[in-house]
Design an enzyme around this catalytic site. Structure first.
Site, short mmCIF file in Angstrom:
data_model
loop_
_atom_site.label_atom_id
_atom_site.label_comp_id
_atom_site.label_asym_id
_atom_site.label_seq_id
_atom_site.Cartn_x
_atom_site.Cartn_y
_atom_site.Cartn_z
N GLU A 1 38.03 43.18 23.91
CA GLU A 1 39.21 42.31 23.79
C GLU A 1 39.88 42.21 25.16
O GLU A 1 40.02 43.21 25.87
CB GLU A 1 40.19 42.88 22.77
CG GLU A 1 39.65 42.97 21.36
CD GLU A 1 39.36 41.60 20.76
OE1 GLU A 1 40.12 40.66 21.06
OE2 GLU A 1 38.38 41.48 20.01
N ASN B 1 35.31 43.23 48.15
CA ASN B 1 36.53 43.58 48.88
C ASN B 1 36.29 43.98 50.33
O ASN B 1 37.24 44.03 51.13
CB ASN B 1 37.28 44.71 48.17
CG ASN B 1 37.98 44.27 46.90
OD1 ASN B 1 38.27 45.09 46.03
ND2 ASN B 1 38.25 42.98 46.76
N TRP B 2 35.03 44.24 50.69
CA TRP B 2 34.73 44.52 52.10
C TRP B 2 35.03 43.31 52.98
O TRP B 2 35.15 43.44 54.21
CB TRP B 2 33.26 44.90 52.27
CG TRP B 2 32.87 46.19 51.60
CD1 TRP B 2 32.13 46.33 50.46
CD2 TRP B 2 33.19 47.52 52.03
NE1 TRP B 2 31.98 47.66 50.15
CE2 TRP B 2 32.61 48.41 51.09
CE3 TRP B 2 33.91 48.04 53.10
CZ2 TRP B 2 32.73 49.79 51.20
CZ3 TRP B 2 34.04 49.42 53.22
CH2 TRP B 2 33.45 50.28 52.28
N ASP C 1 45.40 43.83 39.49
CA ASP C 1 45.53 42.67 40.37
C ASP C 1 46.99 42.40 40.71
O ASP C 1 47.88 42.56 39.87
CB ASP C 1 44.92 41.45 39.67
CG ASP C 1 44.67 40.30 40.62
OD1 ASP C 1 44.59 40.54 41.85
OD2 ASP C 1 44.54 39.16 40.15
N ARG D 1 40.12 35.85 34.81
CA ARG D 1 38.70 35.95 35.15
C ARG D 1 38.30 37.42 35.20
O ARG D 1 39.14 38.30 35.33
CB ARG D 1 38.41 35.27 36.49
CG ARG D 1 39.25 35.76 37.65
CD ARG D 1 38.87 35.02 38.94
NE ARG D 1 39.74 35.43 40.04
CZ ARG D 1 40.88 34.83 40.36
NH1 ARG D 1 41.30 33.78 39.66
NH2 ARG D 1 41.61 35.26 41.38
#
Length: 249
Positions: free
Chosen positions: A216, A77-78, A29, A203
């Site tokens: 984890e 993501n489209w 990200d 998230r």
């Protein structure tokens, strides 16, 4: 000149090689924000992110981590701008074609998981070729989640099992966690031991929802293109400082 990368070429001495995660998952990200901070187009962040991914893959091999799974493109993501989606599809194909020989030489086995039939035809062909060319490799299992959605994966598994019940090939009471997992995209993989998400966001973003029941989670406050061996070292230090209980005391 000695760089941080060369200093960390081998497994750092403060990490226990017997307590490394066998399987690391990553949510890559922050590419767009990395580019925006530099007044660059968002797509340049994705290009820079490829370099960070290559370095992480090399690091997994150097440090003895046998499996890496990354979230490259989600089913959501489209909805991004068309030019960005088209750039990403072309980038995936370009990277596959350009890096394939090195992956073969380095012993990397690459897999793609997701709704691959909805990808552009040329990219599907590149994916099939790369998976076939690296099928016998064993140094690192590198899995790329592309057009992947965790909820859709679970729905697909439910549909497959429901069809088997409907046709009389399966009894409802025969369905258990092990059988269910065999109908997921990731049926050939172990569950991740460690999830790393960059950019500080906390998230899961519809990623490996079934598989990460006991994974984890480590959130790195760094944008993906800046995620390097030092950042990975910090993630592994955090992982080894935890006691994994799997629901036990």
């Amino acid at each position: 000149m000695t760089t941080p990368h060369t200093l960390l070429r081998s497994l750092p001495s403060d990490l226990d090689p017997n307590r490394l995660p066998r399987h690391v998952a990553a949510i890559m990200d922050g590419n767009g924000r990395w580019a925006s901070k530099r007044n660059l187009p968002r797509v340049m962040g994705h290009q820079a992110g490829v370099s960070a991914l290559k370095e992480l893959l090399r690091c997994c091999k150097d440090w003895g981590i046998g499996a890496l799974t990354v979230y490259a493109f989600s089913t959501e993501n489209w909805k991004r701008p068309q030019y960005e989606v088209e750039f990403l599809m072309a980038l995936f194909e370009k990277v596959l074609n350009h890096e394939l020989s090195e992956m073969v030489d380095e012993g990397v086995r690459i897999r793609f998981v997701g709704a691959l039939a909805h990808l552009p035809g040329a990219l599907q062909s590149a994916i099939e070729g790369a998976m076939a060319a690296t099928e016998a490799n064993t140094a690192v299992e590198f899995t790329v989640a592309t057009n992947y959605g965790g909820r859709q994966e679970i729905v697909n598994a439910c549909r497959e099992l429901a069809e088997q019940v409907r046709s009389g090939r399966l009894l409802p009471e025969q369905i258990d966690e092990k059988l269910f997992a065999q109908h997921l995209y990731t049926r050939e993989l172990s569950d991740p031991d460690l999830l790393i998400r960059t950019s500080g966001e906390q998230r899961l973003s519809n990623y490996l929802l079934w598989q990460m029941a006991y994974t984890e989670i480590y959130v790195a406050d760094v944008l993906w293109p800046d995620f390097d061996r030092a950042a990975f070292h910090a993630a592994l230090q955090s992982y080894q400082g935890r006691q994994r209980r799997f629901g036990k005391v």
